[in-house]
Scaffold this motif. Structure first.
Motif, short mmCIF file in Angstrom:
data_model
loop_
_atom_site.label_atom_id
_atom_site.label_comp_id
_atom_site.label_asym_id
_atom_site.label_seq_id
_atom_site.Cartn_x
_atom_site.Cartn_y
_atom_site.Cartn_z
N UNK A 89 -5.34 -4.09 19.39
CA UNK A 89 -4.52 -3.02 18.86
C UNK A 89 -3.18 -3.56 18.36
N UNK A 90 -2.60 -4.50 19.12
CA UNK A 90 -1.32 -5.08 18.73
C UNK A 90 -1.45 -5.87 17.43
N UNK A 91 -2.54 -6.62 17.29
CA UNK A 91 -2.77 -7.38 16.07
C UNK A 91 -2.97 -6.45 14.87
N UNK A 92 -3.68 -5.37 15.12
CA UNK A 92 -3.92 -4.40 14.05
C UNK A 92 -2.60 -3.77 13.60
N UNK A 93 -1.76 -3.41 14.57
CA UNK A 93 -0.47 -2.82 14.24
C UNK A 93 0.41 -3.82 13.48
N UNK A 94 0.34 -5.08 13.90
CA UNK A 94 1.12 -6.13 13.23
C UNK A 94 0.65 -6.29 11.77
N UNK A 95 -0.66 -6.17 11.56
CA UNK A 95 -1.22 -6.26 10.21
C UNK A 95 -0.72 -5.11 9.34
N UNK A 96 -0.75 -3.90 9.89
CA UNK A 96 -0.26 -2.73 9.16
C UNK A 96 1.21 -2.91 8.79
N UNK A 97 1.99 -3.40 9.75
CA UNK A 97 3.42 -3.62 9.51
C UNK A 97 3.64 -4.65 8.40
N UNK A 98 2.82 -5.70 8.41
CA UNK A 98 2.96 -6.74 7.39
C UNK A 98 2.60 -6.20 6.01
N UNK A 99 1.52 -5.41 5.92
CA UNK A 99 1.09 -4.90 4.62
C UNK A 99 2.07 -3.90 4.03
N UNK A 100 2.83 -3.25 4.87
CA UNK A 100 3.80 -2.26 4.39
C UNK A 100 5.22 -2.82 4.32
N UNK A 101 5.44 -3.97 4.93
CA UNK A 101 6.77 -4.60 4.92
C UNK A 101 6.62 -6.10 4.74
N UNK A 102 6.04 -6.50 3.62
CA UNK A 102 5.82 -7.92 3.33
C UNK A 102 7.13 -8.50 2.81
N UNK A 103 7.75 -9.35 3.62
CA UNK A 103 9.12 -9.78 3.34
C UNK A 103 9.18 -11.15 2.66
N UNK A 157 0.84 -1.21 0.00
CA UNK A 157 0.00 0.00 0.00
C UNK A 157 0.88 1.26 0.00
N UNK A 158 1.68 1.46 -1.04
CA UNK A 158 2.62 2.58 -1.03
C UNK A 158 1.96 3.96 -1.06
N UNK A 159 0.69 4.01 -1.45
CA UNK A 159 -0.01 5.30 -1.49
C UNK A 159 -0.45 5.74 -0.10
N UNK A 160 -0.39 4.83 0.89
CA UNK A 160 -0.82 5.15 2.25
C UNK A 160 0.34 5.01 3.22
N UNK A 161 0.51 5.99 4.12
CA UNK A 161 1.49 5.78 5.19
C UNK A 161 0.84 4.88 6.24
N UNK A 162 1.60 4.47 7.23
CA UNK A 162 1.10 3.48 8.20
C UNK A 162 -0.11 4.01 8.97
N UNK A 163 -0.10 5.28 9.30
CA UNK A 163 -1.23 5.85 10.05
C UNK A 163 -2.51 5.84 9.22
N UNK A 164 -2.40 6.23 7.95
CA UNK A 164 -3.58 6.23 7.07
C UNK A 164 -4.08 4.82 6.81
N UNK A 165 -3.16 3.88 6.69
CA UNK A 165 -3.55 2.49 6.47
C UNK A 165 -4.28 1.93 7.68
N UNK A 166 -3.78 2.24 8.87
CA UNK A 166 -4.47 1.77 10.08
C UNK A 166 -5.85 2.40 10.18
#
Length: 374
Positions: free
Chosen positions: A334-348, A277-286
């Motif tokens: 909240x932790x799961x949501x943050x982990x999801x955001x991190x995964x969507x922006x840093x899918x390794x 989701x490069x068009x969204x920063x982490x805050x907007x994605x959450x």
């Protein structure tokens, strides 16, 4: 009977380089023979870029030159005579209309690589180049330290010689051997005393030992950002575009471009990091995820995720986040949501090496440029 005049130049290989060399020599008044072992010219050009042919890049010439990673000084001499802007003008004058697409990439407006191959062929024909097909050059003939011609096998299987004091070897690398690139030129150059740097794939798909790649086989990601890391925190490559998951790992335009930057497979471990989701920063994605959950609080998480990522990716994302498919959206912590955001922006994705050289778009290596007068 009028005696046939000898050729001034023989060009071996009717790919893009060979046709450009032959046409240019003929335009400058030379009698030119172009020898091609396949049944037609420009076989590789006709399939490049998924049949569309990325001709060049329209960025300023100095920016273009800055992207050359190896042998930049060797490249500079030729590039100063005929740069990317000159290439664009060449094809436009040949009647090929061009379009500039994302990243300043230049394609034929028709979307057909054939137009580029045919323009090069017409350049040769119009300037009087003699072309013979289904003819394989087997040796460059020398006398002492001088070239005096070539030995070849014609379409009938007979061995012949053609004398000529100047021979241009333009046989390409060893990728896509079905197009004629089988390493003949390397063998001929080596026989003349040149050192050959072992060819390897450049612009090549990458293999991964992650089972997630096979699980998402056939999935094409568009409008994503790909970064490549080794042990260092600074990425070796970062670009926006398209990529593809395969049974062996990853491919597609972004991966091919990235592969040219990965040269130390014996010493380094590389990993790809995809921002889905490069068009969204982490805050907007959450915020987007929170909105989806608020609108559908009792919906299963696999259904929520199908609005964020392609369907074949949903099981992989759930597994990586440790979420069962039937997990209700409103139960996400909240932790799961943050982990999801991190995964969507840093899918390794870890990568273990390039595919075989025969699958590469181009190859690096070959005749050592230090032995060539640029």
């Amino acid at each position: 009977m009028e005696e046939r005049q000898p050729y001034d130049v023989i060009v071996v290989g009717a790919g893009a380089a060979g046709m450009m060399a032959a046409g240019t020599a003929a335009r400058n008044g030379r009698r030119v023979l172009l020898i091609e072992k396949m049944e037609k010219s420009g076989r590789k050009v006709r399939i490049t870029g998924k049949g569309r042919c990325n001709v060049t890049n329209a960025r300023p010439a100095e920016e273009f030159a800055d992207q050359v990673r190896t042998n930049a000084e060797f490249f500079k001499v030729a590039f100063s005579e005929f740069n990317n802007r000159a290439a664009i003008k060449f094809f436009e004058r040949a009647g090929v209309k061009l379009d500039i697409e994302r990243g300043d990439r230049v394609f034929p407006q028709s979307g057909k690589a054939w137009d580029i191959a045919n323009a090069l062929l017409e350049f040769c024909v119009e300037n009087g180049v003699k072309i013979i097909y289904n003819t394989r050059v087997t040796e460059i003939l020398t006398l002492g330290d001088r070239v005096f011609g070539v030995k070849y096998i014609n379409r009938r299987g007979f061995e012949r010689k053609e004398e000529c004091a100047q021979v241009i070897l333009a046989t390409g690398g060893v990728s896509y051997p079905a197009t004629g690139s089988t390493g003949d030129g390397y063998r001929m150059a080596q026989a003349l005393g040149h050192m050959i740097v072992p060819p390897r794939g450049s612009l090549v798909p990458l293999e991964s030992d992650s089972p997630d790649c096979a699980a998402m086989q056939g999935l094409a990601l568009r409008n994503v950002e790909l970064a490549v890391y080794s042990k260092k925190t600074k990425p070796l490559f970062r670009e926006f575009g398209e990529m593809l998951f395969t049974h062996f790992g990853v491919s597609g335009p972004l991966v091919l471009s990235a592969s040219a930057h990965l040269r130390n497979w014996d010493k380094e471990r590389y990993r790809l990091v995809i921002d889905l989701k490069p068009a969204l920063d982490e805050q907007k994605l959450e915020s987007r995820i929170l909105r989806d959950i608020a609108e559908n609080p009792n919906r299963d998480m696999d259904k929520i995720l199908s609005g964020l990522v392609p369907r074949s990716m949903v099981p992989v994302v759930l597994r990586r986040c440790g979420l069962p498919p039937e997990e209700k959206a409103n139960s996400l912590t909240r932790e799961q949501r943050r982990a999801l955001v991190q995964l969507l922006t840093h899918f390794e994705i870890p990568v273990t090496g390039p595919r075989p050289v025969r699958e590469a778009i181009i190859t690096s290596g070959g005749v050592k440029v230090g032995e060539v007068q640029p």
